[in-house]
Scaffold this motif. Structure first.
Motif, mmCIF file in Angstrom:
data_model
loop_
_atom_site.group_PDB
_atom_site.id
_atom_site.type_symbol
_atom_site.label_atom_id
_atom_site.label_comp_id
_atom_site.label_asym_id
_atom_site.label_seq_id
_atom_site.Cartn_x
_atom_site.Cartn_y
_atom_site.Cartn_z
ATOM 1 N N GLU A 65 -1.507 6.814 -7.557
ATOM 2 C CA GLU A 65 -0.040 6.828 -7.646
ATOM 3 C C GLU A 65 0.369 6.547 -9.093
ATOM 4 O O GLU A 65 -0.382 5.963 -9.856
ATOM 5 C CB GLU A 65 0.553 5.733 -6.756
ATOM 6 N N GLY A 87 1.783 1.250 -7.098
ATOM 7 C CA GLY A 87 2.751 2.323 -6.914
ATOM 8 C C GLY A 87 4.031 1.895 -7.601
ATOM 9 O O GLY A 87 4.077 1.779 -8.820
ATOM 10 N N GLN A 88 5.055 1.570 -6.811
ATOM 11 C CA GLN A 88 6.341 1.192 -7.409
ATOM 12 C C GLN A 88 6.903 -0.066 -6.752
ATOM 13 O O GLN A 88 7.108 -0.108 -5.541
ATOM 14 C CB GLN A 88 7.331 2.338 -7.256
ATOM 15 N N ASP A 105 2.225 -4.023 -3.560
ATOM 16 C CA ASP A 105 2.448 -2.803 -2.775
ATOM 17 C C ASP A 105 1.113 -2.166 -2.397
ATOM 18 O O ASP A 105 1.004 -0.963 -2.229
ATOM 19 C CB ASP A 105 3.323 -1.809 -3.547
ATOM 20 N N ARG A 126 3.700 1.549 0.739
ATOM 21 C CA ARG A 126 4.858 2.278 0.210
ATOM 22 C C ARG A 126 5.568 1.512 -0.896
ATOM 23 O O ARG A 126 5.292 0.330 -1.118
ATOM 24 C CB ARG A 126 5.820 2.628 1.337
ATOM 25 N N SER A 127 6.506 2.183 -1.553
ATOM 26 C CA SER A 127 7.293 1.557 -2.618
ATOM 27 C C SER A 127 8.068 0.373 -2.064
ATOM 28 O O SER A 127 8.478 0.371 -0.910
ATOM 29 C CB SER A 127 8.270 2.574 -3.210
#
Length: 197
Positions: A65, A87-88, A105, A126-127
């Motif tokens: 990611e 990721g974010q 995350d 997930r974010s």
């Protein structure tokens, strides 16, 4: 308490170096003696952000990611926090975390019983977003879940599912025990399904 000398030294010598390394570093952002900073070019720190003593910040693309860590204006991160984005992860403005908070995350995979967990790949979740004005108490752990704006997460809570705006959540796993009732303009207790009592 940070001495005037330490603050002056930081803004004269350390801040200019950080300004070159970070994706963004806002005015009067202060990162106090970090334990570790990984992937600073993918970190975007707002103005008047305070990051406490020996905190570890990371934005590393370990799972393929595109990693990023964003911390909004006026947010204060406590001492000894560990915030790891593969990721974010995004913090809104004026978020407050106490000491020893863990936010990630991602998880270590453990699917194979024939392999040590350390040798298994990182699993991307997930974010995540921590909403404006929320407060995370001491030893809170947030893994792959978002928290709404104006929330209180009690000390030692483990958050693995999203918490909506204006909620108080406690426990491991964290459960909502109060929500703000807009019609009555007050906080009210809730049952296990999040309905007002």
């Amino acid at each position: 308490m940070i001495s005037k000398f330490s603050r002056l030294f930081y803004y004269l010598f350390i801040f200019p170096v950080y300004k070159l390394r970070f994706g963004k570093l806002g005015n009067r952002a202060y990162i106090r003696s970090p334990l570790q900073l990984d992937g600073t070019s993918r970190m975007f720190i707002g103005s008047r952000v305070r990051v406490g003593y020996k905190t570890w910040l990371a934005a590393n693309s370990l799972t393929g990611e595109k990693a990023s860590l964003t911390i909004g204006d006026g947010t204060h991160i406590g001492n000894f926090n560990h915030i790891y984005a593969t990721g974010q992860i995004t913090f809104g403005s004026q978020v407050l975390t106490a000491d020893k908070v863990y936010i990630a995350d991602n998880l270590h995979s453990y699917e194979s019983i024939h392999m040590a967990i350390i040798d298994q790949p990182i699993k991307q979740l997930r974010s995540m977003h921590i909403g404006d004005g929320s407060w995370l108490g001491e030893h809170v752990c947030v893994i792959g879940a978002s928290i709404g704006r104006g929330c209180v997460i009690g000390a030692n809570s483990v958050v693995t599912k999203d918490i909506p705006d204006y909620c108080v959540a406690v426990g491991a796993p964290a459960k909502i025990i109060k929500r703000y009732c807009m019609q009555e303009a007050q906080w009210r207790r809730t049952d296990s399904n999040g309905n007002f009592i």
